[in-house]
Write a protein that holds these residues in place. Structure first.
Motif, PDB file in Angstrom:
ATOM      1  N   LEU A 101       0.825  -1.203   0.000  1.00 17.45           N
ATOM      2  CA  LEU A 101       0.000   0.000   0.000  1.00 17.45           C
ATOM      3  C   LEU A 101       0.864   1.260   0.000  1.00 17.45           C
ATOM      4  N   ILE A 102       1.937   1.246   0.778  1.00 20.26           N
ATOM      5  CA  ILE A 102       2.847   2.394   0.803  1.00 20.26           C
ATOM      6  C   ILE A 102       3.487   2.587  -0.570  1.00 20.26           C
ATOM      7  N   LYS A 138       2.420   1.535  -3.461  1.00 24.53           N
ATOM      8  CA  LYS A 138       1.413   1.936  -4.445  1.00 24.53           C
ATOM      9  C   LYS A 138       1.068   3.407  -4.318  1.00 24.53           C
ATOM     10  N   ASN A 139       0.893   3.897  -3.091  1.00 30.68           N
ATOM     11  CA  ASN A 139       0.556   5.306  -2.880  1.00 30.68           C
ATOM     12  C   ASN A 139       1.686   6.236  -3.303  1.00 30.68           C
ATOM     13  N   LEU A 140       2.918   5.729  -3.270  1.00 31.70           N
ATOM     14  CA  LEU A 140       4.059   6.526  -3.725  1.00 31.70           C
ATOM     15  C   LEU A 140       4.258   6.435  -5.237  1.00 31.70           C
ATOM     16  N   GLY A 141       3.415   5.655  -5.920  1.00 37.74           N
ATOM     17  CA  GLY A 141       3.503   5.530  -7.364  1.00 37.74           C
ATOM     18  C   GLY A 141       4.703   4.740  -7.843  1.00 37.74           C
TER      19      GLY A 141
END
Length: 270
Positions: free
Chosen positions: A123-124, A126-129
């Motif tokens: 999740l981290i 993914k959120n950072l792209g």
């Protein structure tokens, strides 16, 4: 009696060595067999099929996957060796408040299974792209308390006289580390380099989660898709691809074995 013990130990060593090499030998031999004879129990193939390797390379993005694994494994290993050596040196030589607490906290991360942090880490990332990118494959794999622990233990036994001589010559703390301590750390760098490279080369779960594009697959994900690609698995092609994928690890051991032997010798020197 002593001669008999030597003969027994040598015989046992030969048996154990053959038992360890035999699966690798069967992998190599199986990569040259045709699809109809792939499960034959023979120590030498009746027909040698060099086309297996050609098809393994041309029928998939195998070379691209190998290159991805080389980039990821090499980058992670190089950065990890530098950061872990710096952390281990600081924990071994510097005095600052909370040092033991920080070290204990680092070691406690070794007790946490990857399956526990896998979802939060995804999740981290993914959120950072960073999905489907080398950053997502490399950055989460760099930090490992095991390497920091081994470097700390090594630098605790490192001769302080060498550092004191460097200070007398006018070197700073950073200069002493980079010009004295780090170059003399090969006994610990060599085995850790091999361990980190192989761990990242054989990594499967995290690259499978973080990459969906085939162009970003590493070699282990590519091999898994060769096995599951279709109703009938071409095992001769899979074995040929596995042999190609294993070559970098064999080359690593070939070029690093001298440093491994020297490291083993120096571990007994105080």
């Amino acid at each position: 009696m002593r001669i008999m013990n030597r003969i027994i130990w040598r015989a046992v060593s030969i048996i154990v060595g053959v038992a360890m090499i035999f699966p690798i030998y069967m992998l190599f031999i199986g990569s040259f067999r045709s699809e109809t004879h792939i499960f034959d129990i023979q120590l030498w193939p009746t027909e040698i099929e060099f086309s297996n390797f050609v098809e393994a390379v041309t029928s998939s993005h195998l070379l691209r996957s190998i290159m991805n694994s080389v980039i990821v494994s090499t980058t992670v290993t190089a950065i990890a060796m530098l950061f872990h050596a710096m952390s281990g040196y600081a924990l071994a030589r510097f005095q600052f408040p909370g040092k033991n607490v920080i070290f204990a906290w680092m070691l406690s991360t070794l007790m946490i299974p990857f399956a526990v942090i896998m979802l939060p880490l995804y999740l981290i990332t993914k959120n950072l792209g960073m999905t489907n990118s080398f950053a997502g494959l490399i950055i989460p794999a760099i930090f490992n308390a095991y390497g920091i622990f081994l470097f700390r233990q090594f630098y605790r036994e490192f001769p302080k006289e060498l550092e004191e001589a460097a200070y007398i010559e006018g070197l700073s703390q950073a200069g002493t580390f980079f010009r004295i301590a780090l170059p003399l750390s090969m006994p610990i760098i060599a085995p850790l380099t091999i361990g980190f490279f192989l761990a990242n080369w054989n990594s499967y779960i995290w690259p499978l989660i973080i990459t969906q594009k085939e162009t970003m697959w590493v070699i282990q994900v590519q091999l898994a898709n060769l096995v599951g690609g279709g109703y009938v698995t071409p095992w001769n092609i899979v074995l040929a691809a596995a042999v190609i994928a294993a070559l970098p690890t064999f080359l690593l051991f070939f070029f690093m074995q001298r440093y491994l032997v020297e490291g083993i010798k120096m571990t007994g020197i105080k």
